[in-house]
Write a protein that holds these residues in place. Structure first.
Motif, PDB file in Angstrom:
ATOM      1  N   PRO A 228       0.767  -1.404   0.073  1.00  0.00           N
ATOM      2  CA  PRO A 228      -0.096  -0.121  -0.007  1.00  0.00           C
ATOM      3  C   PRO A 228       1.008   1.212  -0.148  1.00  0.00           C
ATOM      4  O   PRO A 228       1.868   1.168   0.741  1.00  0.00           O
ATOM      5  CB  PRO A 228      -0.839  -0.157   1.440  1.00  0.00           C
ATOM      6  N   VAL A 229       0.191   2.252  -0.870  1.00  0.00           N
ATOM      7  CA  VAL A 229       0.918   3.546  -0.895  1.00  0.00           C
ATOM      8  C   VAL A 229      -0.064   4.515  -0.133  1.00  0.00           C
ATOM      9  O   VAL A 229      -1.192   4.920  -0.907  1.00  0.00           O
ATOM     10  CB  VAL A 229       1.679   4.115  -2.040  1.00  0.00           C
ATOM     11  N   ASP A 230      -0.045   5.174   0.941  1.00  0.00           N
ATOM     12  CA  ASP A 230      -1.095   6.168   1.399  1.00  0.00           C
ATOM     13  C   ASP A 230      -1.000   7.449   0.824  1.00  0.00           C
ATOM     14  O   ASP A 230       0.340   8.034   0.452  1.00  0.00           O
ATOM     15  CB  ASP A 230      -0.946   6.355   2.943  1.00  0.00           C
ATOM     16  N   VAL A 231      -1.910   7.945   0.496  1.00  0.00           N
ATOM     17  CA  VAL A 231      -1.993   9.364  -0.460  1.00  0.00           C
ATOM     18  C   VAL A 231      -2.739  10.355   0.621  1.00  0.00           C
ATOM     19  O   VAL A 231      -3.898  10.216   0.701  1.00  0.00           O
ATOM     20  CB  VAL A 231      -2.600   9.281  -1.690  1.00  0.00           C
ATOM     21  N   VAL A 232      -2.068  11.409   1.082  1.00  0.00           N
ATOM     22  CA  VAL A 232      -2.712  12.416   1.782  1.00  0.00           C
ATOM     23  C   VAL A 232      -2.299  13.593   0.974  1.00  0.00           C
ATOM     24  O   VAL A 232      -1.330  13.876   0.643  1.00  0.00           O
ATOM     25  CB  VAL A 232      -1.933  12.536   3.251  1.00  0.00           C
ATOM     26  N   GLY A 233      -3.386  14.336   0.688  1.00  0.00           N
ATOM     27  CA  GLY A 233      -3.399  15.726   0.018  1.00  0.00           C
ATOM     28  C   GLY A 233      -3.152  15.522  -1.529  1.00  0.00           C
ATOM     29  O   GLY A 233      -3.050  16.647  -2.285  1.00  0.00           O
ATOM     30  N   GLY A 234      -3.379  14.299  -2.088  1.00  0.00           N
ATOM     31  CA  GLY A 234      -3.531  14.282  -3.470  1.00  0.00           C
ATOM     32  C   GLY A 234      -2.111  13.596  -4.216  1.00  0.00           C
ATOM     33  O   GLY A 234      -1.064  13.815  -3.254  1.00  0.00           O
ATOM     34  N   ALA A 235      -2.178  13.001  -5.140  1.00  0.00           N
ATOM     35  CA  ALA A 235      -0.855  12.419  -5.923  1.00  0.00           C
ATOM     36  C   ALA A 235      -0.957  12.484  -7.257  1.00  0.00           C
ATOM     37  O   ALA A 235      -2.419  12.433  -7.816  1.00  0.00           O
ATOM     38  CB  ALA A 235      -0.669  11.406  -5.164  1.00  0.00           C
ATOM     39  N   GLN A 236      -0.211  12.023  -7.837  1.00  0.00           N
ATOM     40  CA  GLN A 236      -0.098  11.925  -9.453  1.00  0.00           C
ATOM     41  C   GLN A 236       0.600  10.524  -9.679  1.00  0.00           C
ATOM     42  O   GLN A 236       1.670  10.343  -9.165  1.00  0.00           O
ATOM     43  CB  GLN A 236       0.565  13.070 -10.279  1.00  0.00           C
ATOM     44  N   ILE A 237      -0.162   9.825 -10.465  1.00  0.00           N
ATOM     45  CA  ILE A 237       0.482   8.363 -10.766  1.00  0.00           C
ATOM     46  C   ILE A 237       0.819   8.356 -12.002  1.00  0.00           C
ATOM     47  O   ILE A 237      -0.255   8.779 -13.230  1.00  0.00           O
ATOM     48  CB  ILE A 237      -0.411   7.138 -10.359  1.00  0.00           C
ATOM     49  N   GLU A 238       1.830   7.713 -12.465  1.00  0.00           N
ATOM     50  CA  GLU A 238       2.232   7.388 -13.960  1.00  0.00           C
ATOM     51  C   GLU A 238       2.515   5.920 -14.039  1.00  0.00           C
ATOM     52  O   GLU A 238       3.330   5.424 -13.332  1.00  0.00           O
ATOM     53  CB  GLU A 238       3.481   8.058 -14.408  1.00  0.00           C
ATOM     54  N   ALA A 239       1.981   5.278 -15.064  1.00  0.00           N
ATOM     55  CA  ALA A 239       1.813   3.843 -15.180  1.00  0.00           C
ATOM     56  C   ALA A 239       2.536   3.735 -16.654  1.00  0.00           C
ATOM     57  O   ALA A 239       1.891   4.139 -17.471  1.00  0.00           O
ATOM     58  CB  ALA A 239       0.835   3.074 -14.815  1.00  0.00           C
ATOM     59  N   ARG A 240       3.661   2.712 -16.769  1.00  0.00           N
ATOM     60  CA  ARG A 240       4.083   2.432 -18.061  1.00  0.00           C
ATOM     61  C   ARG A 240       4.629   0.903 -18.154  1.00  0.00           C
ATOM     62  O   ARG A 240       4.846   0.349 -17.196  1.00  0.00           O
ATOM     63  CB  ARG A 240       5.069   3.209 -18.392  1.00  0.00           C
ATOM     64  N   HIS A 241       4.624   0.602 -19.419  1.00  0.00           N
ATOM     65  CA  HIS A 241       5.353  -0.736 -19.616  1.00  0.00           C
ATOM     66  C   HIS A 241       6.533  -1.081 -18.896  1.00  0.00           C
ATOM     67  O   HIS A 241       7.469  -0.034 -19.321  1.00  0.00           O
ATOM     68  CB  HIS A 241       5.370  -0.859 -21.270  1.00  0.00           C
ATOM     69  N   SER A 242       6.851  -1.953 -17.987  1.00  0.00           N
ATOM     70  CA  SER A 242       8.050  -2.042 -17.444  1.00  0.00           C
ATOM     71  C   SER A 242       8.995  -3.050 -18.266  1.00  0.00           C
ATOM     72  O   SER A 242       8.571  -3.747 -19.046  1.00  0.00           O
ATOM     73  CB  SER A 242       8.023  -2.796 -16.139  1.00  0.00           C
ATOM     74  N   SER A 243      10.320  -2.923 -18.388  1.00  0.00           N
ATOM     75  CA  SER A 243      11.357  -3.589 -18.963  1.00  0.00           C
ATOM     76  C   SER A 243      11.583  -4.940 -18.179  1.00  0.00           C
ATOM     77  O   SER A 243      12.047  -5.794 -18.768  1.00  0.00           O
ATOM     78  CB  SER A 243      12.641  -2.965 -19.005  1.00  0.00           C
ATOM     79  N   GLU A 244      11.102  -4.978 -16.815  1.00  0.00           N
ATOM     80  CA  GLU A 244      11.189  -5.997 -16.043  1.00  0.00           C
ATOM     81  C   GLU A 244       9.900  -7.284 -16.406  1.00  0.00           C
ATOM     82  O   GLU A 244       8.719  -6.602 -16.678  1.00  0.00           O
ATOM     83  CB  GLU A 244      11.157  -6.205 -14.735  1.00  0.00           C
ATOM     84  N   ARG A 245      10.083  -8.315 -16.612  1.00  0.00           N
ATOM     85  CA  ARG A 245       9.290  -9.354 -16.951  1.00  0.00           C
ATOM     86  C   ARG A 245       9.007 -10.242 -15.940  1.00  0.00           C
ATOM     87  O   ARG A 245       9.782 -10.554 -15.020  1.00  0.00           O
ATOM     88  CB  ARG A 245       9.685 -10.021 -18.261  1.00  0.00           C
TER      89      ARG A 245
END
Length: 278
Positions: A228-245
Motif C-alpha cells: 500500500p501507498v497512502d496518499v494524503v493531499g493528492g498525488a499523481q500516478i504514472e504507469a508504463r510498460h516495464s522492462s522487467e518481466r
C-alpha cells in the motif's frame, strides 16, 4: 547441483503437507530444495515452486523480480488463475520438475511512479494491477485520467484500476473490465462505479503512459493488493510498460482460451469446431 526454491502458503495445512512431501521427493532425486523467504534464496534457483493461491504467487514474483527464475504455481487458493496445476496433480508436477519438463512464458509488468503532494516520488511496480481506492470512510474518490500527457476525463468513482493483461482476469475481471490475452502488450485503465459521461475502460499500447491525478485528500494505492501507498493531499500516478518481466513455468501448451474455460467454468456445451461434422 540442481536447486529449486519452494514457497508455501504458511496458513494452509494442506499446502504445507503437500509441499513437505514434494520437498522430500525432490531431495531423493538429488535436487537441493530451499525454503524461499527472500530474494537471495531464489536468485540462483532454476525454478520457484509455489504451493498456494494467486496471492502467494504474487509474493513469489517479488522474490524473482530482476531475475529470469520462472514460477510454477500449484493452486491451493480459490480461482488460482496464475497457477499451473491443482493439488490433485502434485505428483505429476514433481515428476515434471525432476525431469525438467516445463516451458517458460514471460508476462509484462507495470512500472509505477507515484508523486506525492510534497514532491516525494515513490517507485513501485505490479504484475496484476495498481488499484487506486478511497480511504476508509470516504464516499468516493475524485480522479483525473490522462494518456500520453493529454487529459481525457475527470470523475468521482469508488476506485480505479491500472492493469496488465495478466491482471485482466483478476480485480479488473470482477469490475467488468475486458479480458486481454497475455501476449498482448497493453495496459488497461478501468474506473469502478464512476460518475461521468465517459467512464468506459481504456486499453492502451505498450508505448503509452497512463496518468492519474488523485484530487481527493485521502486515498490509498495498492500494488498487486500487497503493497500500500497512502496518499494524503493528492498525488499523481504514472504507469508504463516495464522492462522487467515475470516468468511463469508451464507444463502444457494449451491455449489461453482453455485456461479461461477451465478456471471460470465457462459454459461451452454445444461448441464444435468448424467442419467437425461437415
Amino acid at each position: 547441483m540442481r536447486k529449486i526454491a519452494l514457497l508455501t502458503h504458511e496458513w494452509r495445512q494442506d499446502a504445507l503437507e503437500r509441499a513437505r512431501s514434494a520437498k522430500e521427493r525432490l531431495g531423493k532425486a538429488g535436487i537441493t530444495v530451499v525454503d524461499a523467504t527472500c530474494s537471495s534464496d531464489v536468485a540462483d534457483a532454476e525454478l520457484l515452486l509455489v504451493a498456494g493461491g494467486d496471492g502467494t504467487i504474487l509474493r513469489g514474483a517479488e522474490f524473482t523480480r530482476g531475475t529470469k527464475v520462472p514460477i510454477l504455481g500449484i493452486n491451493f487458493g480459490h480461482v488460482g488463475f496464475l497457477a499451473e496445476a491443482e493439488p490433485s496433480s502434485m505428483d505429476e508436477v514433481v515428476t515434471a520438475v525432476i525431469e525438467h519438463q516445463w516451458t517458460v512464458e514471460d508476462r509484462m509488468t507495470l512500472d509505477l511512479d507515484i508523486t506525492l503532494e510534497n514532491g516525494e516520488v515513490i517507485h513501485d511496480w505490479a504484475v496484476n494491477e495498481a488499484s487506486i481506492e478511497k480511504a476508509h470512510g470516504a464516499r468516493t474518490i475524485n480522479l483525473g485520467i490522462g494518456v500520453d500527457g493529454r487529459g481525457l476525463s475527470t470523475y468521482n468513482a469508488d476506485a480505479a484500476l491500472i492493469s496488465t493483461p495478466t491482471g485482466s482476469t483478476a480485480y479488473n475481471f470482477s469490475a467488468q473490465g475486458p479480458v486481454v490475452w497475455p501476449d498482448v502488450e497493453a495496459m488497461i485503465f478501468n474506473p469502478i462505479a464512476a460518475h461521468a459521461l465517459f467512464t468506459r475502460p481504456l486499453v492502451v499500447g505498450p508505448n503509452s503512459v497512463i496518468q492519474v491525478q488523485v484530487y481527493s485528500r485521502d486515498a490509498i494505492i495498492w500494488c498487486d493488493g500487497r503493497r500500500p501507498v497512502d496518499v494524503v493531499g493528492g498525488a499523481q500516478i504514472e504507469a508504463r510498460h516495464s522492462s522487467e518481466r515475470v516468468y511463469l513455468a508451464r507444463l502444457n501448451d494449451s491455449p489461453f482460451s482453455s485456461r479461461l474455460v477451465r478456471k471460470f467454468h465457462l459454459p461451452v456445451a454445444g461448441w464444435r469446431k468448424r467442419g467437425a461434422d461437415d
